[in-house]
Design a protein around this motif. Structure first.
Motif, short mmCIF file in Angstrom:
data_model
loop_
_atom_site.label_atom_id
_atom_site.label_comp_id
_atom_site.label_asym_id
_atom_site.label_seq_id
_atom_site.Cartn_x
_atom_site.Cartn_y
_atom_site.Cartn_z
N ASP A 44 43.00 25.67 65.44
CA ASP A 44 43.39 26.68 64.47
C ASP A 44 42.18 27.58 64.21
OD1 ASP A 44 43.89 28.08 62.00
OD2 ASP A 44 45.53 26.68 61.66
N PRO A 45 42.34 28.91 64.26
CA PRO A 45 41.18 29.78 64.06
C PRO A 45 40.59 29.72 62.66
CG PRO A 45 43.21 31.05 64.10
CD PRO A 45 43.57 29.66 64.53
N SER A 46 41.33 29.14 61.71
CA SER A 46 40.84 29.06 60.33
C SER A 46 40.32 27.68 59.96
CB SER A 46 41.95 29.46 59.35
OG SER A 46 42.39 30.78 59.59
N THR A 47 40.51 26.68 60.82
CA THR A 47 40.07 25.32 60.52
C THR A 47 38.55 25.21 60.58
OG1 THR A 47 42.10 24.38 61.42
CG2 THR A 47 40.21 22.90 61.22
N GLN A 48 37.95 24.73 59.49
CA GLN A 48 36.50 24.63 59.40
C GLN A 48 36.03 23.20 59.69
OE1 GLN A 48 35.01 26.17 55.69
NE2 GLN A 48 36.29 28.02 55.78
N ASP A 49 34.88 23.12 60.35
CA ASP A 49 34.21 21.85 60.61
C ASP A 49 32.72 22.10 60.47
OD1 ASP A 49 33.26 19.42 61.40
OD2 ASP A 49 33.92 19.58 63.50
N LEU A 50 32.23 21.96 59.25
CA LEU A 50 30.83 22.32 58.97
C LEU A 50 29.85 21.49 59.78
CD1 LEU A 50 30.98 22.87 55.10
CD2 LEU A 50 31.13 24.56 56.94
N GLY A 51 30.29 20.34 60.26
CA GLY A 51 29.42 19.53 61.10
C GLY A 51 29.21 20.15 62.47
N ALA A 52 30.07 21.08 62.85
CA ALA A 52 29.95 21.75 64.15
C ALA A 52 29.46 23.19 63.99
CB ALA A 52 31.29 21.74 64.87
N SER A 53 28.82 23.48 62.87
CA SER A 53 28.35 24.84 62.61
C SER A 53 27.45 25.35 63.74
CB SER A 53 27.58 24.88 61.28
OG SER A 53 27.07 26.16 61.03
N LEU A 54 27.79 26.53 64.28
CA LEU A 54 27.06 27.17 65.37
C LEU A 54 26.94 26.27 66.60
CD1 LEU A 54 24.21 28.99 63.40
CD2 LEU A 54 26.40 29.92 64.18
N ALA A 55 27.99 25.48 66.84
CA ALA A 55 27.99 24.62 68.03
C ALA A 55 27.85 25.49 69.27
CB ALA A 55 29.29 23.82 68.09
N PRO A 56 27.05 25.04 70.24
CA PRO A 56 26.83 25.86 71.44
C PRO A 56 28.06 25.89 72.35
CG PRO A 56 25.77 23.73 71.68
CD PRO A 56 26.29 23.77 70.28
#
Length: 274
Positions: A44-56
């Motif tokens: 989902d384009p709106s689903t957040q996962d702060l643990g994956a912030s700026l994942a490469p």
């Protein structure tokens, strides 16, 4: 929005050149990504996962994740669909009334043409983006005013191109001969006028869509167009810009997609040169 104004002074090139084929192929690929991508991408384009912030790029996120851990692949697919959809609808909403009014003005003339010319002059007196901003002031961040403002700006070019070209065609001797032989307005329009203005309208339509894509992205980038968390390409660039040093590719991805969309449309207007 000067691209549209510059285009009206040139005639559409004929022929299917290499550039036009390349543009068509690029748009087919991008259109497939925009239309089918959201159906096959599970994220989902709106689903957040702060643990994956700026994942490469790679790993769990094929094209990485933004600063909120949202899938960039999903957001780019939805952003491309939004840009394509709004550009196409804006072009239709500008082209249909512009062409019909242009045909009517060229055919009838008189007070109707003078009134339409006055309205067109008033619209052109306002900078294109200013007219859009005036409408957005009543409902900022919504699709409706943005779509309406762009359509009101672009219809004038379709009107003036159609009117000028139709008038030139109707002044030809063979049109007068057709009238004297009893051929009606519908026959003359279908067999003589439309074949001439058709390629020009197609070219102008591609320019109009490119202009709409750039305008929507620009307005969203300056925070007066579509607002986050809507996955719009221009707003995605602004959201990711503070993290350019950490993830430069993430910032460039939506910019490259805008570039490719506009490039495909521009190439589509090219033909074989004499």
């Amino acid at each position: 929005m000067s691209t549209i104004g510059n285009m009206t002074s040139t005639r559409a090139r004929t022929g299917v050149g290499t550039a036009r084929l390349a543009g068509a192929g690029l748009l087919i690929l991008l259109g497939g990504f925009a239309l089918l991508g959201p159906l096959f991408i599970s994220s989902d384009p709106s689903t957040q996962d702060l643990g994956a912030s700026l994942a490469p790029i790679g790993g769990d996120y094929l094209l990485g994740a933004d600063h909120y851990g949202r899938s960039l692949l999903a957001r780019l697919a939805h952003g491309a669909r939004l840009s394509f959809g709004m550009a196409f609808l804006t072009m239709l909403a500008a082209a249909v009334p512009g062409i019909l009014l242009g045909l009517a003005a060229a055919w009838k003339g008189g007070w109707a043409e003078r009134m339409l010319e006055f309205v067109a002059t008033v619209v052109l007196a306002l900078p294109g983006l200013m007219l859009v901003l005036l409408l957005l002031a009543f409902s900022p961040g919504n699709h409706g005013p943005l779509f309406l403002g762009l359509s009101l700006t672009l219809w004038v070019e379709f009107y003036r191109l159609t009117k000028a070209t139709t008038r030139t065609v109707l002044a030809q001797p063979h049109i007068e001969a057709a009238r004297m032989l009893g051929f009606g307005s519908r026959y003359i329009l279908v067999h003589y006028v439309l074949p001439v203005i058709g390629p020009m309208i197609a070219t102008l339509s591609a320019f109009a869509m490119a202009t709409a894509i750039i305008a929507v992205s620009t307005l969203s980038a300056i925070s007066v167009g579509l607002q986050p968390p809507t996955p719009e390409l221009g707003s995605m660039i602004v959201e990711l810009l503070p993290y350019f040093a950490e993830a430069p590719v993430h910032v460039l991805l939506p910019a490259v997609l805008i570039f490719l969309l506009v490039l495909g449309l521009q190439l589509l207007t090219q033909g074989d040169r004499a």
